[in-house]
Design a protein around this motif. Structure first.
Motif, PDB file in Angstrom:
ATOM      1  N   LEU A 236       0.814  -1.217   0.000  1.00 45.85           N
ATOM      2  CA  LEU A 236       0.000   0.000   0.000  1.00 45.85           C
ATOM      3  C   LEU A 236       0.843   1.260   0.000  1.00 45.85           C
ATOM      4  O   LEU A 236       0.344   2.331  -0.337  1.00 45.85           O
ATOM      5  CB  LEU A 236      -0.926  -0.002   1.222  1.00 45.85           C
ATOM      6  CG  LEU A 236      -1.803  -1.255   1.384  1.00 45.85           C
ATOM      7  CD1 LEU A 236      -2.580  -1.194   2.689  1.00 45.85           C
ATOM      8  CD2 LEU A 236      -2.745  -1.415   0.204  1.00 45.85           C
ATOM      9  N   SER A 237       2.120   1.117   0.374  1.00 44.06           N
ATOM     10  CA  SER A 237       2.989   2.293   0.480  1.00 44.06           C
ATOM     11  C   SER A 237       4.439   1.827   0.523  1.00 44.06           C
ATOM     12  O   SER A 237       4.719   0.639   0.684  1.00 44.06           O
ATOM     13  CB  SER A 237       2.660   3.067   1.765  1.00 44.06           C
ATOM     14  OG  SER A 237       2.832   2.229   2.902  1.00 44.06           O
ATOM     15  N   HIS A 238       5.352   2.787   0.385  1.00 44.68           N
ATOM     16  CA  HIS A 238       6.765   2.480   0.581  1.00 44.68           C
ATOM     17  C   HIS A 238       6.976   2.122   2.048  1.00 44.68           C
ATOM     18  O   HIS A 238       6.345   2.692   2.933  1.00 44.68           O
ATOM     19  CB  HIS A 238       7.633   3.679   0.193  1.00 44.68           C
ATOM     20  CG  HIS A 238       7.598   3.983  -1.277  1.00 44.68           C
ATOM     21  ND1 HIS A 238       8.301   3.237  -2.201  1.00 44.68           N
ATOM     22  CD2 HIS A 238       6.929   4.921  -1.977  1.00 44.68           C
ATOM     23  CE1 HIS A 238       8.078   3.731  -3.414  1.00 44.68           C
ATOM     24  NE2 HIS A 238       7.235   4.747  -3.309  1.00 44.68           N
ATOM     25  N   CYS A 256       4.963  -6.063  -3.429  1.00 48.79           N
ATOM     26  CA  CYS A 256       6.049  -5.305  -4.089  1.00 48.79           C
ATOM     27  C   CYS A 256       5.516  -4.249  -5.066  1.00 48.79           C
ATOM     28  O   CYS A 256       6.032  -4.102  -6.177  1.00 48.79           O
ATOM     29  CB  CYS A 256       6.994  -6.260  -4.820  1.00 48.79           C
ATOM     30  SG  CYS A 256       7.935  -7.336  -3.742  1.00 48.79           S
ATOM     31  N   THR A 257       4.486  -3.528  -4.651  1.00 44.10           N
ATOM     32  CA  THR A 257       3.883  -2.528  -5.534  1.00 44.10           C
ATOM     33  C   THR A 257       4.621  -1.198  -5.477  1.00 44.10           C
ATOM     34  O   THR A 257       4.806  -0.544  -6.503  1.00 44.10           O
ATOM     35  CB  THR A 257       2.403  -2.324  -5.143  1.00 44.10           C
ATOM     36  OG1 THR A 257       1.763  -3.608  -5.095  1.00 44.10           O
ATOM     37  CG2 THR A 257       1.678  -1.453  -6.163  1.00 44.10           C
ATOM     38  N   GLY A 270      19.737 -10.439  -3.867  1.00 42.49           N
ATOM     39  CA  GLY A 270      19.456 -11.433  -2.836  1.00 42.49           C
ATOM     40  C   GLY A 270      18.791 -12.662  -3.439  1.00 42.49           C
ATOM     41  O   GLY A 270      18.691 -12.803  -4.661  1.00 42.49           O
ATOM     42  N   ASP A 271      18.327 -13.557  -2.573  1.00 43.24           N
ATOM     43  CA  ASP A 271      17.665 -14.784  -3.019  1.00 43.24           C
ATOM     44  C   ASP A 271      16.161 -14.731  -2.805  1.00 43.24           C
ATOM     45  O   ASP A 271      15.477 -15.739  -2.948  1.00 43.24           O
ATOM     46  CB  ASP A 271      18.248 -15.990  -2.262  1.00 43.24           C
ATOM     47  CG  ASP A 271      19.699 -16.237  -2.622  1.00 43.24           C
ATOM     48  OD1 ASP A 271      20.053 -16.049  -3.805  1.00 43.24           O
ATOM     49  OD2 ASP A 271      20.481 -16.601  -1.722  1.00 43.24           O
ATOM     50  N   THR A 272      15.642 -13.555  -2.440  1.00 42.75           N
ATOM     51  CA  THR A 272      14.213 -13.402  -2.177  1.00 42.75           C
ATOM     52  C   THR A 272      13.463 -13.162  -3.491  1.00 42.75           C
ATOM     53  O   THR A 272      13.835 -12.284  -4.267  1.00 42.75           O
ATOM     54  CB  THR A 272      13.977 -12.224  -1.211  1.00 42.75           C
ATOM     55  OG1 THR A 272      14.640 -12.505   0.030  1.00 42.75           O
ATOM     56  CG2 THR A 272      12.504 -12.008  -0.950  1.00 42.75           C
ATOM     57  N   VAL A 273      12.429 -13.941  -3.725  1.00 43.71           N
ATOM     58  CA  VAL A 273      11.590 -13.793  -4.916  1.00 43.71           C
ATOM     59  C   VAL A 273      10.594 -12.659  -4.688  1.00 43.71           C
ATOM     60  O   VAL A 273      10.064 -12.499  -3.578  1.00 43.71           O
ATOM     61  CB  VAL A 273      10.837 -15.110  -5.203  1.00 43.71           C
ATOM     62  CG1 VAL A 273       9.825 -14.953  -6.327  1.00 43.71           C
ATOM     63  CG2 VAL A 273      11.831 -16.228  -5.529  1.00 43.71           C
ATOM     64  N   ALA A 274      10.351 -11.862  -5.730  1.00 40.97           N
ATOM     65  CA  ALA A 274       9.285 -10.852  -5.677  1.00 40.97           C
ATOM     66  C   ALA A 274       8.007 -11.489  -6.218  1.00 40.97           C
ATOM     67  O   ALA A 274       7.926 -11.815  -7.398  1.00 40.97           O
ATOM     68  CB  ALA A 274       9.664  -9.639  -6.517  1.00 40.97           C
ATOM     69  N   THR A 275       7.033 -11.712  -5.342  1.00 47.00           N
ATOM     70  CA  THR A 275       5.770 -12.323  -5.757  1.00 47.00           C
ATOM     71  C   THR A 275       4.736 -11.229  -5.998  1.00 47.00           C
ATOM     72  O   THR A 275       4.399 -10.476  -5.078  1.00 47.00           O
ATOM     73  CB  THR A 275       5.271 -13.319  -4.705  1.00 47.00           C
ATOM     74  OG1 THR A 275       6.244 -14.362  -4.559  1.00 47.00           O
ATOM     75  CG2 THR A 275       3.937 -13.937  -5.117  1.00 47.00           C
ATOM     76  N   LEU A 276       4.269 -11.136  -7.236  1.00 48.01           N
ATOM     77  CA  LEU A 276       3.303 -10.104  -7.625  1.00 48.01           C
ATOM     78  C   LEU A 276       1.904 -10.709  -7.651  1.00 48.01           C
ATOM     79  O   LEU A 276       1.713 -11.855  -8.074  1.00 48.01           O
ATOM     80  CB  LEU A 276       3.672  -9.528  -8.991  1.00 48.01           C
ATOM     81  CG  LEU A 276       5.122  -9.029  -9.109  1.00 48.01           C
ATOM     82  CD1 LEU A 276       5.357  -8.402 -10.476  1.00 48.01           C
ATOM     83  CD2 LEU A 276       5.478  -8.057  -7.990  1.00 48.01           C
ATOM     84  N   ALA A 286      -6.151  -0.411  -7.557  1.00 43.11           N
ATOM     85  CA  ALA A 286      -4.913   0.201  -7.072  1.00 43.11           C
ATOM     86  C   ALA A 286      -3.864   0.223  -8.188  1.00 43.11           C
ATOM     87  O   ALA A 286      -4.052  -0.356  -9.260  1.00 43.11           O
ATOM     88  CB  ALA A 286      -4.395  -0.574  -5.858  1.00 43.11           C
ATOM     89  N   GLN A 287      -2.751   0.887  -7.898  1.00 45.93           N
ATOM     90  CA  GLN A 287      -1.646   0.956  -8.853  1.00 45.93           C
ATOM     91  C   GLN A 287      -1.076  -0.439  -9.105  1.00 45.93           C
ATOM     92  O   GLN A 287      -0.878  -1.221  -8.180  1.00 45.93           O
ATOM     93  CB  GLN A 287      -0.562   1.867  -8.256  1.00 45.93           C
ATOM     94  CG  GLN A 287       0.742   1.909  -9.019  1.00 45.93           C
ATOM     95  CD  GLN A 287       1.813   2.680  -8.255  1.00 45.93           C
ATOM     96  OE1 GLN A 287       1.527   3.672  -7.584  1.00 45.93           O
ATOM     97  NE2 GLN A 287       3.047   2.220  -8.345  1.00 45.93           N
ATOM     98  N   TRP A 288      -0.801  -0.748 -10.380  1.00 42.65           N
ATOM     99  CA  TRP A 288      -0.226  -2.060 -10.721  1.00 42.65           C
ATOM    100  C   TRP A 288       1.243  -2.133 -10.308  1.00 42.65           C
ATOM    101  O   TRP A 288       1.967  -1.149 -10.453  1.00 42.65           O
ATOM    102  CB  TRP A 288      -0.296  -2.302 -12.240  1.00 42.65           C
ATOM    103  CG  TRP A 288      -1.680  -2.355 -12.779  1.00 42.65           C
ATOM    104  CD1 TRP A 288      -2.328  -1.371 -13.462  1.00 42.65           C
ATOM    105  CD2 TRP A 288      -2.595  -3.450 -12.696  1.00 42.65           C
ATOM    106  NE1 TRP A 288      -3.598  -1.778 -13.801  1.00 42.65           N
ATOM    107  CE2 TRP A 288      -3.793  -3.051 -13.343  1.00 42.65           C
ATOM    108  CE3 TRP A 288      -2.531  -4.729 -12.141  1.00 42.65           C
ATOM    109  CZ2 TRP A 288      -4.902  -3.882 -13.447  1.00 42.65           C
ATOM    110  CZ3 TRP A 288      -3.635  -5.558 -12.235  1.00 42.65           C
ATOM    111  CH2 TRP A 288      -4.801  -5.135 -12.876  1.00 42.65           C
TER     112      TRP A 288
END
Length: 394
Positions: A236-238, A256-257, A270-276, A286-288
């Motif tokens: 929802l925010s930074h 990760c929006t 890093g090894d962390t996946v960004a799951t959208l 909301a913003q994509w």
């Protein structure tokens, strides 16, 4: 679920086979044209061109259709009761809605019987399976008491190995004046009751939920109990969620929006996946998320449904693939990879999300000649066959 007879089956005459086996060259999808797959028991034992397929006990003709790995839905919230039709209707009608969102579902879930919760769960699982999802993660988070969170995880664990403890979804109304007390509960008695039923621990790190320090304390306590972190981050925010995810080696940072360049760099290194989770943006206007920015930076991206009664009430991975291509800057190939191999990476699995020797025989047959049709023909029920661990279930 697997066959113990040792019989082998070849699926032949596949127009386009998505293997996600990069050793096959050409692209990360490892595409094979005019292909065949051999299944033995619950595993894939061979892939290649139809003309070279070995002899098998059984033969299935794909009739010039596409086959891809079963979808891996690595983020869902399926243990709940009630629905939030009125809230959605109000939001889509431009009216303010003050019924309390997640709290509405918490009240209904606490009031439901085990049987009601499990019936709901299995209904959504069969709905997802019909749309090609063969591996799914699901979370607690709508009980928010020791007994209700443990119950949710126990019910979920009967249906999947990918179970996530999300006691830190929100601070419940009963602790509104004592958030520190709730964090102590989540990291203490509730964690003790929930850890035996879960593989993962998650926290909603966001304004109005849990801040960075609270999230770190919760995830660190979970790690000490043998649970691996994932995190709801930057939806929802930074905020500090993405950086915290990478710092703690979380398997996945989800949503990760709203990302800074530093967030993107952290994920890329890093090894962390960004799951959208495009269903959430679709259902809230909301913003994509900007998938293109992440992919161009070298981040591993997964796509998932975020199926839940409030902000993303869809169990359809094909729908999320179409949204990602149309509105998030992904190519059809990238979106299909992210919905299969990407989801597997977000669960740190190599035995699902690909069609290669040794992987589980989880396959989706499309009533189309190419995986691109998932984005090209949005909303059309293209899944005409599903195998899960070698057994045809759809």
């Amino acid at each position: 679920m697997s066959s113990s007879t040792g019989t082998s089956t070849v699926i032949t005459n596949i127009a386009t086979l998505v293997t996600n086996d990069p050793s096959l060259g050409g692209s990360p999808l490892g595409l094979v044209r005019d292909a065949a797959v051999v299944i033995e028991g619950d595993r894939v034992v061979w892939t290649g061109e139809s003309s070279k397929a070995p002899a098998t006990d059984n033969r299935i003709d794909a009739d010039g259709r596409a086959v891809l790995p079963g979808f891996v839905d690595s983020h869902s919230h399926l243990v709940f009761a009630g629905d939030r039709t009125e809230e959605f209707n109000a939001r889509m009608s431009g009216r303010g809605y003050t019924a309390g969102g997640i709290r509405t579902t918490v009240a209904a879930t606490r009031a439901a019987t085990d049987g009601e919760l499990e019936a709901n769960l299995t209904r959504f699982l069969s709905e997802a399976l019909r749309q090609g999802t063969t591996t799914f993660e699901t979370k607690s988070g709508y009980g928010l008491t020791v007994a209700d969170e443990a119950r949710a995880l126990r019910l979920a664990a009967a249906h999947t190995d990918e179970v996530t403890y999300l006691g830190a979804h929100i601070v419940p109304p009963d602790y509104a004046d004592d958030p520190a007390g709730y964090v102590a509960l989540v990291t203490g008695e509730m964690l003790d009751a929930c850890a035996p039923h879960a593989r993962w621990i998650d926290v909603f790190c966001e304004k109005g939920a849990f801040d960075g320090d609270q999230a770190r304390a919760i995830l660190t306590a979970g790690k000490a109990k043998g649970l691996h972190p994932r995190i709801h981050a930057n939806q929802l925010s930074h905020g500090p969620g993405v950086q915290l995810a990478v710092e703690l080696d979380a398997a996945s940072a989800d949503h990760c929006t709203h990302l800074t360049d530093a967030d993107v760099d952290a994920l890329a290194n890093g090894d962390t996946v960004a799951t959208l989770l495009p269903g959430a943006e679709f259902s809230t206007r909301a913003q994509w998320p900007d998938a293109r920015r992440l992919l161009d930076a070298g981040v591993t991206v997964a796509l998932s449904t975020d199926c839940n009664p409030g902000s993303s009430f869809t169990s359809s991975m094909p729908f999320c693939v179409a949204l990602a291509v149309r509105d998030m800057g992904m190519t059809p190939d990238e979106a299909v990879w992210s919905a299969t191999a990407g989801g597997a990476a977000a669960l740190r699995r190599t035995d699902v999300g690909r069609i290669a020797p040794g992987a589980y025989a989880d396959l989706t047959l499309l009533d189309a000649p190419s995986h691109v049709h998932l984005a090209y023909r949005p909303g059309v029920p293209l899944v005409s066959g599903v195998w899960r661990r070698g057994v045809r279930v759809v």
